[in-house]
Design a protein around this motif. Structure first.
Motif, PDB file in Angstrom:
ATOM      1  N   GLY A   1      77.992 -34.710   3.225  1.00  0.00           N
ATOM      2  CA  GLY A   1      78.337 -34.935   1.823  1.00  0.00           C
ATOM      3  C   GLY A   1      77.815 -36.246   1.276  1.00  0.00           C
ATOM      4  O   GLY A   1      78.039 -36.572   0.105  1.00  0.00           O
ATOM      5  N   THR A   2      77.110 -37.025   2.090  1.00  0.00           N
ATOM      6  CA  THR A   2      76.620 -38.340   1.693  1.00  0.00           C
ATOM      7  C   THR A   2      75.615 -38.247   0.552  1.00  0.00           C
ATOM      8  O   THR A   2      74.643 -37.484   0.627  1.00  0.00           O
ATOM      9  N   TYR A   3      75.834 -39.015  -0.507  1.00  0.00           N
ATOM     10  CA  TYR A   3      74.805 -39.224  -1.523  1.00  0.00           C
ATOM     11  C   TYR A   3      73.969 -40.429  -1.115  1.00  0.00           C
ATOM     12  O   TYR A   3      74.515 -41.483  -0.780  1.00  0.00           O
ATOM     13  N   THR A   4      72.665 -40.271  -1.145  1.00  0.00           N
ATOM     14  CA  THR A   4      71.802 -41.414  -0.881  1.00  0.00           C
ATOM     15  C   THR A   4      71.560 -42.169  -2.189  1.00  0.00           C
ATOM     16  O   THR A   4      71.544 -41.561  -3.266  1.00  0.00           O
ATOM     17  N   PRO A   5      71.352 -43.482  -2.121  1.00  0.00           N
ATOM     18  CA  PRO A   5      71.132 -44.286  -3.337  1.00  0.00           C
ATOM     19  C   PRO A   5      69.699 -44.112  -3.843  1.00  0.00           C
ATOM     20  O   PRO A   5      68.821 -44.942  -3.607  1.00  0.00           O
TER      21      PRO A   5
ATOM     22  N   ALA B   1      81.059 -41.832   4.219  1.00  0.00           N
ATOM     23  CA  ALA B   1      80.241 -42.488   3.203  1.00  0.00           C
ATOM     24  C   ALA B   1      81.094 -42.841   1.983  1.00  0.00           C
ATOM     25  O   ALA B   1      81.993 -42.088   1.603  1.00  0.00           O
ATOM     26  N   GLN B   2      80.821 -43.984   1.379  1.00  0.00           N
ATOM     27  CA  GLN B   2      81.566 -44.386   0.191  1.00  0.00           C
ATOM     28  C   GLN B   2      81.256 -43.480  -0.988  1.00  0.00           C
ATOM     29  O   GLN B   2      82.125 -43.243  -1.833  1.00  0.00           O
ATOM     30  N   ASP B   3      80.029 -42.995  -1.066  1.00  0.00           N
ATOM     31  CA  ASP B   3      79.643 -42.084  -2.138  1.00  0.00           C
ATOM     32  C   ASP B   3      79.365 -40.729  -1.506  1.00  0.00           C
ATOM     33  O   ASP B   3      78.327 -40.530  -0.871  1.00  0.00           O
ATOM     34  N   ARG B   4      80.292 -39.798  -1.673  1.00  0.00           N
ATOM     35  CA  ARG B   4      80.144 -38.499  -1.039  1.00  0.00           C
ATOM     36  C   ARG B   4      80.561 -37.386  -2.002  1.00  0.00           C
ATOM     37  O   ARG B   4      81.334 -37.605  -2.928  1.00  0.00           O
ATOM     38  N   GLY B   5      80.002 -36.195  -1.760  1.00  0.00           N
ATOM     39  CA  GLY B   5      80.282 -35.047  -2.596  1.00  0.00           C
ATOM     40  C   GLY B   5      81.159 -34.035  -1.889  1.00  0.00           C
ATOM     41  O   GLY B   5      81.687 -34.281  -0.796  1.00  0.00           O
TER      42      GLY B   5
END
Length: 414
Positions: free
Chosen positions: A185-189, A335-339
């Motif tokens: 679910g990790t979004y990459t920057p 991950a701090q930014d995840r979907g």
């Protein structure tokens, strides 16, 4: 379509009413569909658009001068305009392909062969789907490029220190990386990654098959060189996908396949190519599917990605909280930014058994390595179960998943 947003927020029940399949029973139970990351369900608006095309105006596109062909061609090209607006791109930068996999392969076999030379490096990450791994292995073996793998942290985020070391010798010419992991679910920057790649004289390709479903994507703001996604994950049909490429890059790339509709002129001595995007669309395309994709984009755009993102963020937070109460269940990735994708293991129960027993309760999840076998091994596992969410997912369905998992544990005496 029915209205999906009320003045006071996202109305998931009104969204669900647009999806006929959600009223089906599975093993006599109400369907709880938690496998949208593999392929999402279709709203009535998409189904109707495809049926209407086949019933009232179907003909081959671009070739005919009769009414049917002209109307169908208009609908087909209108869909290209919708995709272009959806990504904030020019219509000439939108190539229709079968799926994100074909989009990556097209770039590998055209840009890769024409712009990369033996010894140049392509970088991917440890969390790539096979679709963004195998094509580069093939290019390595056939064309002599070097394939480098960027590490991820134990939290499931890209390791930028490792990435900087990989780029240090100046031989990297392409960074091909997921926008959102289909396992963690990790979004990459992606904005930062695009700047980083360009600062190192490299291009960037983003696999957006997961991300484009959950949040707005602006390829110009990102400064992406290439972006790919599949229609069937975006509530559209299978058999159609999109490759975005910057116009100057597409202009310089040779065709992927030869045939009708991708040529400017043909003789027995030689052929000349049409301008992009048609250069890359040989033969009769997936006409009905492209029109269906256009209807899917209309549908999600009418709801709005601010509402979609907020709903799915709430779902993900709820899932992480509820699943954390189950003893012996381990979720993957922090991950701090995840979907809205949650892969997990259950102590003493194989992922395939988890999925099978949940299915008997009407709950659909995925089990296996999710076409990311190297990532699964990196995590020290051979398979996981995965629940993934869509715009029609409810908090109650996540509660049903948790209750179903406790029943699985009871079956295994846990």
């Amino acid at each position: 379509m029915s209205a999906a947003v009320q003045h006071d927020g996202f109305d998931v029940e009104r969204v669900r009413a647009d999806f006929p399949i959600l009223s089906e029973l599975v093993h006599g139970k109400n369907l709880v569909f938690l496998d949208s990351a593999a392929s999402a369900q279709k709203p009535r608006a998409v189904i109707d658009a495809m049926v209407r095309t086949m019933q009232t105006r179907y003909a081959n596109v671009h070739r005919g001068l009769h009414w049917m062909s002209e109307r169908c061609s208009d609908d087909y090209e209108d869909a290209r305009d919708k995709v272009a607006a959806f990504l904030n791109a020019a219509r000439e930068e939108i190539v229709f392909v079968r799926n994100a996999t074909e989009g990556v392969n097209l770039v590998a076999q055209t840009y890769g062969r024409s712009a990369l030379k033996a010894g140049d490096a392509v970088v991917i990450s440890e969390m790539e789907h096979h679709a963004n791994l195998v094509p580069w292995q093939m290019l390595r073996d056939q064309h002599g490029i070097e394939l480098r793998i960027a590490k991820i942290t134990d939290a499931g985020e890209l390791d930028f220190n490792d990435l900087q070391q990989i780029f240090a010798d100046g031989r990297v010419r392409l960074l091909a990386i997921t926008h959102m992991s289909n396992v963690l679910g990790t979004y990459t920057p992606v904005d930062r990654l695009a700047r980083f790649a360009h600062d190192h004289d490299a291009k960037i390709l983003l696999d957006g098959a997961q991300a484009v479903v959950h949040r707005a994507v602006d390829v110009r703001a990102i400064d992406a060189d290439f972006y790919v996604f599949s229609g069937h994950k975006l509530y559209g049909p299978s058999g159609v996908g999109v490759l975005y490429g910057k116009r100057d890059l597409l202009d310089a790339m040779p065709p992927f396949m030869g045939g009708g509709d991708m040529i400017s002129s043909v003789s027995f001595e030689k052929s000349t190519w049409a301008a992009p995007p048609y250069r890359f669309e040989a033969g009769t395309p997936a006409i009905v599917e492209v029109i269906g994709l256009g209807a899917a984009i209309d549908y999600v755009s009418a709801i709005g990605f601010d509402a979609i993102a907020a709903h799915e963020r709430s779902l993900t937070d709820h899932a992480m909280a509820v699943l954390a109460t189950i003893d012996g269940l381990h979720t993957l990735g922090r991950a701090q930014d995840r979907g809205g994708v949650v892969a997990f293991t259950l102590d003493g129960v194989h992922a395939h058994d988890v999925a099978t027993l949940l299915d008997k309760q009407g709950i659909a999840v995925r089990a296996g390595h999710h076409c990311a076998e190297p990532l699964t091994r990196r995590l020290g596992l051979d398979s996981t179960a995965r629940a993934s969410f869509g715009i029609y997912t409810t908090h109650g369905e996540i509660d049903a998943l948790a209750a179903g998992l406790r029943r699985v544990q009871q079956v295994f005496g846990r």
